[in-house]
Design an enzyme around this catalytic site. Sequence first.
Site, PDB file in Angstrom:
ATOM      1  N   GLY A  85      -2.526  -6.136  -0.298  1.00 27.27           N
ATOM      2  CA  GLY A  85      -2.963  -7.526  -0.150  1.00 27.27           C
ATOM      3  C   GLY A  85      -3.107  -7.998   1.285  1.00 27.27           C
ATOM      4  N   HIS A  86      -2.156  -7.592   2.144  1.00 29.23           N
ATOM      5  CA  HIS A  86      -2.152  -8.209   3.483  1.00 29.23           C
ATOM      6  C   HIS A  86      -3.263  -7.705   4.389  1.00 29.23           C
ATOM      7  CE1 HIS A  86       0.022  -5.172   6.150  1.00 29.23           C
ATOM      8  NE2 HIS A  86       0.261  -4.655   4.963  1.00 29.23           N
ATOM      9  N   THR A 123      10.424  -7.573 -11.842  1.00 26.30           N
ATOM     10  CA  THR A 123       9.728  -8.848 -12.063  1.00 26.30           C
ATOM     11  C   THR A 123       8.593  -8.987 -11.055  1.00 26.30           C
ATOM     12  OG1 THR A 123      11.750  -9.811 -12.897  1.00 26.30           O
ATOM     13  CG2 THR A 123      10.059 -11.365 -12.167  1.00 26.30           C
ATOM     14  N   GLY A 131       0.822  -1.210   0.000  1.00 28.98           N
ATOM     15  CA  GLY A 131       0.000   0.000   0.000  1.00 28.98           C
ATOM     16  C   GLY A 131       0.854   1.257   0.000  1.00 28.98           C
ATOM     17  N   THR A 132       1.942   1.218   0.731  1.00 28.83           N
ATOM     18  CA  THR A 132       2.818   2.394   0.828  1.00 28.83           C
ATOM     19  C   THR A 132       3.379   2.749  -0.550  1.00 28.83           C
ATOM     20  OG1 THR A 132       3.379   1.786   3.090  1.00 28.83           O
ATOM     21  CG2 THR A 132       4.886   3.311   1.977  1.00 28.83           C
ATOM     22  N   ASN A 166      -7.766   3.927   9.146  1.00 25.25           N
ATOM     23  CA  ASN A 166      -7.262   2.676   9.706  1.00 25.25           C
ATOM     24  C   ASN A 166      -7.422   2.593  11.213  1.00 25.25           C
ATOM     25  OD1 ASN A 166      -5.243   4.749   8.933  1.00 25.25           O
ATOM     26  ND2 ASN A 166      -3.897   3.594  10.287  1.00 25.25           N
ATOM     27  N   GLN A 187      -7.777   0.202   3.708  1.00 26.78           N
ATOM     28  CA  GLN A 187      -8.643  -0.409   4.732  1.00 26.78           C
ATOM     29  C   GLN A 187     -10.055  -0.671   4.232  1.00 26.78           C
ATOM     30  OE1 GLN A 187      -7.711  -1.706   7.465  1.00 26.78           O
ATOM     31  NE2 GLN A 187      -5.677  -0.821   7.743  1.00 26.78           N
ATOM     32  N   CYS A 224       1.645   1.207  13.221  1.00 23.99           N
ATOM     33  CA  CYS A 224       2.849   1.960  12.854  1.00 23.99           C
ATOM     34  C   CYS A 224       3.196   3.023  13.894  1.00 23.99           C
ATOM     35  CB  CYS A 224       2.649   2.619  11.504  1.00 23.99           C
ATOM     36  SG  CYS A 224       2.173   1.447  10.256  1.00 23.99           S
TER      37      CYS A 224
HETATM   38  N1  PLP Z   1      -2.789   2.978   4.151  1.00 26.79           N
HETATM   39  C1  PLP Z   1      -3.535   2.564   5.170  1.00 26.79           C
HETATM   40  C2  PLP Z   1      -4.848   3.218   5.440  1.00 26.79           C
HETATM   41  C3  PLP Z   1      -3.084   1.533   5.980  1.00 26.79           C
HETATM   42  O1  PLP Z   1      -3.830   1.113   7.015  1.00 26.79           O
HETATM   43  C4  PLP Z   1      -1.831   0.946   5.704  1.00 26.79           C
HETATM   44  C5  PLP Z   1      -1.286  -0.114   6.592  1.00 26.79           C
HETATM   45  O2  PLP Z   1      -1.586  -0.172   7.760  1.00 26.79           O
HETATM   46  C6  PLP Z   1      -1.111   1.408   4.604  1.00 26.79           C
HETATM   47  C7  PLP Z   1      -1.613   2.431   3.843  1.00 26.79           C
HETATM   48  C8  PLP Z   1       0.225   0.817   4.236  1.00 26.79           C
HETATM   49  O3  PLP Z   1       0.051  -0.422   3.615  1.00 26.79           O
HETATM   50  P1  PLP Z   1       1.299  -1.419   3.514  1.00 26.79           P
HETATM   51  O4  PLP Z   1       1.524  -1.972   4.866  1.00 26.79           O
HETATM   52  O5  PLP Z   1       0.854  -2.468   2.533  1.00 26.79           O
HETATM   53  O6  PLP Z   1       2.429  -0.617   2.996  1.00 26.79           O
END
Ligand code: PLP
Length: 393
Positions: A199-200, A236, A71-72, A150, A178, A324
């Site tokens: 994905g996670h 890849t 996501g980041t 989140n 989320q 985080c």
């Molecule tokens: N954005 C939101 C709203 C999230 O809750 C998170 C992870 O907690 C992220 C982005 C980051 O995702 P990733 O852990 O896949 O980088």
Amino acid sequence: MRTVYLDNNATTMVSREVLDEMLPFFHDRYGNPSSMHSFGGQVARELSDARHRIASLLGADPEEIIFTSCGTESDNTAIMSSLLVNPGKTHVVTSRVEHPAIKVLCEHLAQKGYRVTMVGVDSDGRLDMDEYEASLTPDTAVASIMWANNETGVVFPVEEAARLARERGIVFHTDAVQAVGKIPIGMKGSAVDMLSLSGHKLHAPKGIGVLYIRKGTKFSPFLIGGHQEKGRRGGTENVAGIVGLGKACELAAANMEKENTYVKALRDRLESGLLAAIPQSRVNGTRDERLPNTTNISFEFVEGESILLLMDQFGICASSGSACTSGSLQPSHVLRAMGVPYTMAHGSIRFSLSVYNTQEDIDLVIGELPQIIDKLRVLSPYWATQQGACTTV
Ligand code: PLP
């Protein structure tokens, strides 16, 4: 000891069905999807199937999906691309309650000389739409507003925010990490230009993300290298992760109703059970427009970290603030933006459920947590002062 996992906004268990679909791609079907031979070509077809499954959950065209590592990366790519394709525009609009993947990037951009507006929220965590609209100016390159928070689960009026941006010719991105898999998301007819998912957070593995890019949106790649993803993201592909995400998206679509009935009912049972049993506790964030799996509850005059440690002794997993930010003693930036009083913000716990939770999980927490809070309050000088004050009044 049984694990009661109520931290699904931090990460989720990979579903058995997802794992089963992924395993062959580590050992038996390890070809590179870009290879000319049929061993790689078969893998390319699996990748294409997964892209279709993911697009289907979003109501998108498969060509609008690019795979990322998380996501980041999707969030960073969306913002950086929007700035690169709009070189004359140096303004970014976002909210004060974004995940660090957007928030810290925007702080970094501000240090580099970009103008950043972080729109506020009210005491229920709702986005201030008047402030948002007023912040959109001719030099705004991109507006990025999360779909769902989140920490509190509060869902933002993303479609309205996207429409206001589009009317002004501003690219609109949403961090839907989320939201995807928990509430319906439809990109057909939407004004959203870019959307991030990970994905996670929906029972696929860590290390795979997606950036949805609406057809026609100007785009500049973040990872420059090979021709993968039609030149939009070099490197890849994480084939097993992509196949797993494809399956997870299919399962999420099938489970959407369960998420909004069964999971929501468990969340509500947990919330009402705890509020009834523990005095001076309250829910943070509106209870109306909220993800069905999330509740953020403050227990006044106790430290969230202490609650987590004692819950851990019963196998209960949750978060204080977001995963985080735990480890820092600062109350969460989300609760601070909402103006949650200090004594409440410090004792906040986020419980986030999934379809794999059971009523026994919930009842165990309702059974154990009141004693944990009592124990900690007895040790709290603030609580003692408050109790003393109450008896003398
Ligand atoms: N954005 C939101 C709203 C999230 O809750 C998170 C992870 O907690 C992220 C982005 C980051 O995702 P990733 O852990 O896949 O980088």
